[in-house]
Design a protein around this motif. Structure first.
Motif, short mmCIF file in Angstrom:
data_model
loop_
_atom_site.label_atom_id
_atom_site.label_comp_id
_atom_site.label_asym_id
_atom_site.label_seq_id
_atom_site.Cartn_x
_atom_site.Cartn_y
_atom_site.Cartn_z
N LYS A 90 0.83 -1.22 0.00
CA LYS A 90 0.00 0.00 0.00
C LYS A 90 0.86 1.25 0.00
O LYS A 90 1.98 1.24 0.50
CB LYS A 90 -0.86 0.02 1.26
CG LYS A 90 -2.20 -0.64 1.08
CD LYS A 90 -3.17 -0.22 2.18
CE LYS A 90 -4.54 -0.82 1.93
NZ LYS A 90 -5.55 -0.37 2.85
N GLY A 91 0.30 2.32 -0.53
CA GLY A 91 0.93 3.62 -0.37
C GLY A 91 1.98 3.97 -1.41
O GLY A 91 2.65 4.98 -1.29
N LEU A 92 2.12 3.16 -2.46
CA LEU A 92 3.07 3.51 -3.52
C LEU A 92 2.52 4.69 -4.31
O LEU A 92 1.33 4.79 -4.53
CB LEU A 92 3.25 2.32 -4.47
CG LEU A 92 3.93 1.09 -3.89
CD1 LEU A 92 3.99 0.00 -4.95
CD2 LEU A 92 5.33 1.42 -3.39
N ASP A 93 3.42 5.54 -4.81
CA ASP A 93 2.93 6.65 -5.62
C ASP A 93 2.92 6.26 -7.10
O ASP A 93 3.48 5.25 -7.49
CB ASP A 93 3.71 7.94 -5.35
CG ASP A 93 5.18 7.79 -5.69
OD1 ASP A 93 5.51 6.97 -6.56
OD2 ASP A 93 5.99 8.50 -5.09
N GLU A 94 2.27 7.10 -7.90
CA GLU A 94 2.14 6.80 -9.32
C GLU A 94 3.48 6.71 -10.02
O GLU A 94 3.64 5.92 -10.96
CB GLU A 94 1.28 7.89 -10.01
CG GLU A 94 -0.18 7.73 -9.77
CD GLU A 94 -1.02 8.12 -11.00
OE1 GLU A 94 -2.24 8.19 -10.84
OE2 GLU A 94 -0.46 8.36 -12.09
N GLY A 95 4.44 7.52 -9.58
CA GLY A 95 5.76 7.50 -10.22
C GLY A 95 6.40 6.12 -10.13
O GLY A 95 7.00 5.64 -11.09
N TYR A 96 6.24 5.48 -8.99
CA TYR A 96 6.79 4.15 -8.78
C TYR A 96 6.14 3.16 -9.75
O TYR A 96 6.81 2.37 -10.42
CB TYR A 96 6.54 3.73 -7.33
CG TYR A 96 7.21 2.43 -6.92
CD1 TYR A 96 8.43 2.43 -6.26
CD2 TYR A 96 6.61 1.20 -7.20
CE1 TYR A 96 9.05 1.25 -5.88
CE2 TYR A 96 7.22 0.01 -6.84
CZ TYR A 96 8.44 0.04 -6.16
OH TYR A 96 9.03 -1.15 -5.80
N VAL A 97 4.82 3.24 -9.83
CA VAL A 97 4.08 2.32 -10.71
C VAL A 97 4.41 2.59 -12.17
O VAL A 97 4.59 1.66 -12.97
CB VAL A 97 2.56 2.41 -10.45
CG1 VAL A 97 1.80 1.49 -11.39
CG2 VAL A 97 2.26 2.04 -9.01
N ARG A 98 4.56 3.86 -12.53
CA ARG A 98 4.95 4.20 -13.91
C ARG A 98 6.33 3.63 -14.24
O ARG A 98 6.58 3.19 -15.36
CB ARG A 98 5.00 5.72 -14.11
CG ARG A 98 3.65 6.34 -14.25
CD ARG A 98 3.75 7.84 -14.61
NE ARG A 98 2.44 8.42 -14.48
CZ ARG A 98 1.46 8.24 -15.36
NH1 ARG A 98 1.67 7.51 -16.45
NH2 ARG A 98 0.27 8.77 -15.17
N SER A 99 7.20 3.65 -13.27
CA SER A 99 8.54 3.10 -13.49
C SER A 99 8.48 1.59 -13.71
O SER A 99 9.13 1.05 -14.62
CB SER A 99 9.44 3.46 -12.30
OG SER A 99 10.75 2.97 -12.49
N ILE A 100 7.67 0.90 -12.90
CA ILE A 100 7.45 -0.54 -13.09
C ILE A 100 6.94 -0.81 -14.51
O ILE A 100 7.44 -1.68 -15.23
CB ILE A 100 6.39 -1.06 -12.07
CG1 ILE A 100 6.91 -0.98 -10.63
CG2 ILE A 100 5.91 -2.48 -12.44
CD1 ILE A 100 7.58 -2.22 -10.12
N ALA A 101 5.94 -0.02 -14.93
CA ALA A 101 5.35 -0.21 -16.25
C ALA A 101 6.40 -0.01 -17.35
O ALA A 101 6.45 -0.74 -18.33
CB ALA A 101 4.18 0.77 -16.45
N ARG A 102 7.27 1.00 -17.15
CA ARG A 102 8.34 1.28 -18.12
C ARG A 102 9.29 0.09 -18.23
O ARG A 102 9.76 -0.25 -19.31
CB ARG A 102 9.10 2.54 -17.67
CG ARG A 102 9.71 3.32 -18.78
CD ARG A 102 9.97 4.76 -18.38
NE ARG A 102 10.83 4.87 -17.21
CZ ARG A 102 10.52 5.54 -16.10
NH1 ARG A 102 9.36 6.16 -16.00
NH2 ARG A 102 11.37 5.59 -15.09
N GLY A 103 9.57 -0.55 -17.09
CA GLY A 103 10.45 -1.72 -17.10
C GLY A 103 9.85 -2.87 -17.88
O GLY A 103 10.55 -3.57 -18.63
#
Lengths: 320, 320
Positions: A90-103
Motif C-alpha cells: 500500500k501507499g506507492l505513488d504513481e511514479g513508482y508504478v509508472r517506473s514498473i510499467a516502463r520496465g
C-alpha cells in the motif's frame, strides 16, 4: 542463522513435486496442446530476497522478465508471451508504478515478447511473478539438463564474478576501480540473458542450463542429470575479478562459483562443434569460453596445477 | 482508512496496461502459437487479503487454483495445465507444506488439470500465483465480456449471499442457523467454480464473466463492455440469506451484490436458448436463475415494486 528453523526450499519442492506426481525436472516445462508443444515457465521475484538496494523500479520489473527469458534461452526456447502478477505494498505513488510499467515495456522490446495480461494485488512487499509461454524454434530442439557425453566440452556463455562483486560493492561498500565497479554494478542492476546465443546454441548443445542459481550448483545439476563427471580446467574469471578479490580479501572461487543471477548459459557440446559454437558466440556478442570436459563418473572437480579437487555444489537456498 | 494513501489497484492496471499497449480487457488472454489459440490466465492469492481465518493450508492451495479455473470456465475455456509460484514465510513446518501439496493434488483431480511446474521463494507472507493454460473446446467458442444484445436474458449460475455471510460468521462471529452456517462457511473455505456449466454454456451465452469481484461490479463491467442497460428484476438471494441478514442487522443487497469470491458465472443469453441453458444447469448440478434483462442504454438498475433505481458498481479494490 534464523531461530525459526523450518523446511528449506529444496524440501518444499520435493514435497510438492511428489504430491503432483512430477518425477523429472527441467528448467522449463513442455506441454502439448493439440498437436503442438509449448514451453511454460514461471519465475517469482520477491523484493526481500531478489532486489538489492539501488535498483530502480523499472529495473526490478525488467529483471522479473529477465529470469524466465534466460531459462527459456538456455533450453533453445523462444519466449513469446508473458503474464505478470504483482503484489504491491500500500501507499506507492504513481511514479513508482509508472517506473514498473516502463520496465515491462522495455523488457518487451528488448526480448521481443508481448506481455498479454497480469493480476494486481496488495501485499506486504513487492512481488512480481512472471509466467512465460514460448516455443522451440522450427528446425531446432529443446535442450535438457541431461545429455552430456564423455569427451564433450563444457562451455559458458561469458565470464563470471561480476555479479557477486557488484553486490559486495552495492551492499557492503567493497572497493573497486571505476571501470570494474561500473561493470559489476551493471551486471546486478541490468542483467543480460543470453537469448540470441541460447537460441542458436540449441542446435549444437548436448545439455544446457542457465547459471542463475550459481555456477557450481548449475554444474552439479548438469553432471548429476547426465550421470557424468565434470572436470573444470579453466575457471571463467571475469576481467578484474582477481584484483577485486585481492583488494577486498575475498575468495575468487566464491565470486566465480557461488554467486548466482549471472544469467549466463552453461552447456556441453561435442568437440566437433566447437568452431560453430564460437562463431555463434561472436555473432551474438557473447564471450563464450570452454571451461572443462565431461568424463565417465560422477561429481564436479576442479583440475589445476595442484591436482584435482572436488567443487562443492552448494549455493543459495531460500527458506534455509 | 489508511494514512498511507497511494495509487489504487485500478489505476495501477491502467498505468501498466497503457504502457504495454493493451487496450481491451477480458478475463482470460487468448494468444496464438503456430496455428492454434491457447488461453492464458494468472491469478495471485495473497494471504493478507485473500485468506480468511479458519482456512487450512490445503484449502488455500486449492483456492489458488479455483480462481483461474473459474475465469476460464466463464469464458468457455477448458483449463489444462497450471504452474504455481509460491512465496513462503520462513519457519514453516513440513506438515504445513504437505497440506499445501495436498491442496494442489486435490485441485488437479477435481478440475482435471495438470500442475506441470512452479517456483518456490521466501517471502513475508504466503503468496501463491497460479498461471494456467487452457483451450476453447472443439466446436465451442470463447465468450467475451461484451456481446449482450437488447432483449437478452441475464443469468447467474447460482444464488448469492453465502460467501459474505460466511466471512461475517468466520471473522465477526455473526449468528446463523446450523444448516445455513455450514453452507455459508463452506462457500468461503471450499468455493466451487462452475467448470462444467461454463464449458457447456459457452455455446449459448452472448457474454459472460465470473462473479469473483462481486455481482454488482461484474454486472457493471458486462453492461459497460456491451454498451447496454442491464435491468435486474429478481435478486438471486440464496436460501436463508434474508433471515441471516435480519438476525444480524445486515443489508441483503450488501450480502448479494457486494461480496465477491462467489465464483458463480454471470451470463447473458438469447431468450430462445433458455430451455437448453436450464437443462445444462440441471445436468451440471447448478441452480442457475434468470435475474433480469438487457435493454438499450447504459448502467445497471434494479427494478422492483418500488420502481427502478441504479445499482452502484463499486466493489472491493486492492490498495485503495
Amino acid at each position: 542463522m534464523n531461530g525459526n528453523v523450518g523446511v528449506g526450499e529444496r524440501r518444499v519442492i520435493e514435497i510438492i513435486s511428489s504430491s503432483i506426481g512430477k518425477r523429472c525436472y527441467d528448467d522449463v516445462e513442455l506441454v502439448r496442446v493439440n498437436n503442438i508443444e509449448v514451453a511454460l515457465k514461471c519465475d517469482m521475484l520477491v523484493e526481500g530476497t531478489d532486489v538489492p538496494r539501488g535498483m530502480e523500479p523499472w529495473q526490478i520489473a525488467r529483471k522479473s522478465i529477465v529470469a524466465p527469458v534466460s531459462d527459456m534461452a538456455s533450453k533453445g526456447v523462444r519466449p513469446l508471451y508473458a503474464l505478470t502478477s504483482l503484489a504491491l505494498p500500500k501507499g506507492l505513488d504513481e511514479g513508482y508504478v509508472r517506473s514498473i510499467a516502463r520496465g515491462f515495456r522495455r523488457a518487451e522490446m528488448e526480448f521481443n515478447i508481448k506481455i498479454v495480461g497480469g493480476d494486481t494485488n496488495e501485499g506486504k512487499e513487492l512481488i512480481i511473478d512472471c509466467c512465460m509461454l514460448g516455443m522451440v524454434e522450427e528446425g531446432s530442439r529443446f535442450v535438457k539438463r541431461s545429455g552430456a557425453s564423455n569427451g564433450d566440452l563444457i562451455l559458458v556463455s561469458g565470464p563470471f564474478g561480476y555479479t557477486k562483486a557488484g553486490l559486495k560493492i552495492l551492499l557492503e561498500g567493497a572497493k573497486a576501480e571505476p571501470t570494474f565497479r561500473a561493470r559489476a554494478i551493471r551486471s546486478v542492476l541490468m542483467p543480460k540473458p543470453r537469448l540470441r546465443f541460447g537460441l542458436m546454441l540449441a542446435r549444437y548443445a548436448t545439455s544446457t542450463m542457465d547459471s542463475s542459481d550459481g555456477l557450481a550448483y548449475t554444474l552439479h545439476e548438469m553432471s548429476n542429470a547426465s550421470g557424468k563427471r565434470f572436470i573444470i580446467e579453466h575457471k571463467p574469471i571475469g576481467r578484474g575479478v582477481e584484483r577485486f578479490a585481492r583488494d577486498n580479501s575475498l575468495s575468487i572461487d566464491d565470486l566465480v562459483f557461488y554467486a548466482g543471477e549471472e544469467y549466463e548459459i552453461v552447456a556441453t557440446i561435442r568437440r566437433e562443434h566447437l568452431d560453430e559454437v564460437m562463431s555463434i558466440s561472436r555473432l551474438t556478442g557473447c564471450n563464450a569460453m570452454i571451461i572443462g570436459r565431461v568424463h565417465e563418473g560422477t561429481g564436479v572437480y576442479i583440475k589445476d596445477e595442484y591436482g584435482e579437487r572436488e567443487l562443492k555444489g552448494y549455493g543459495w537456498e531460500h527458506l534455509a
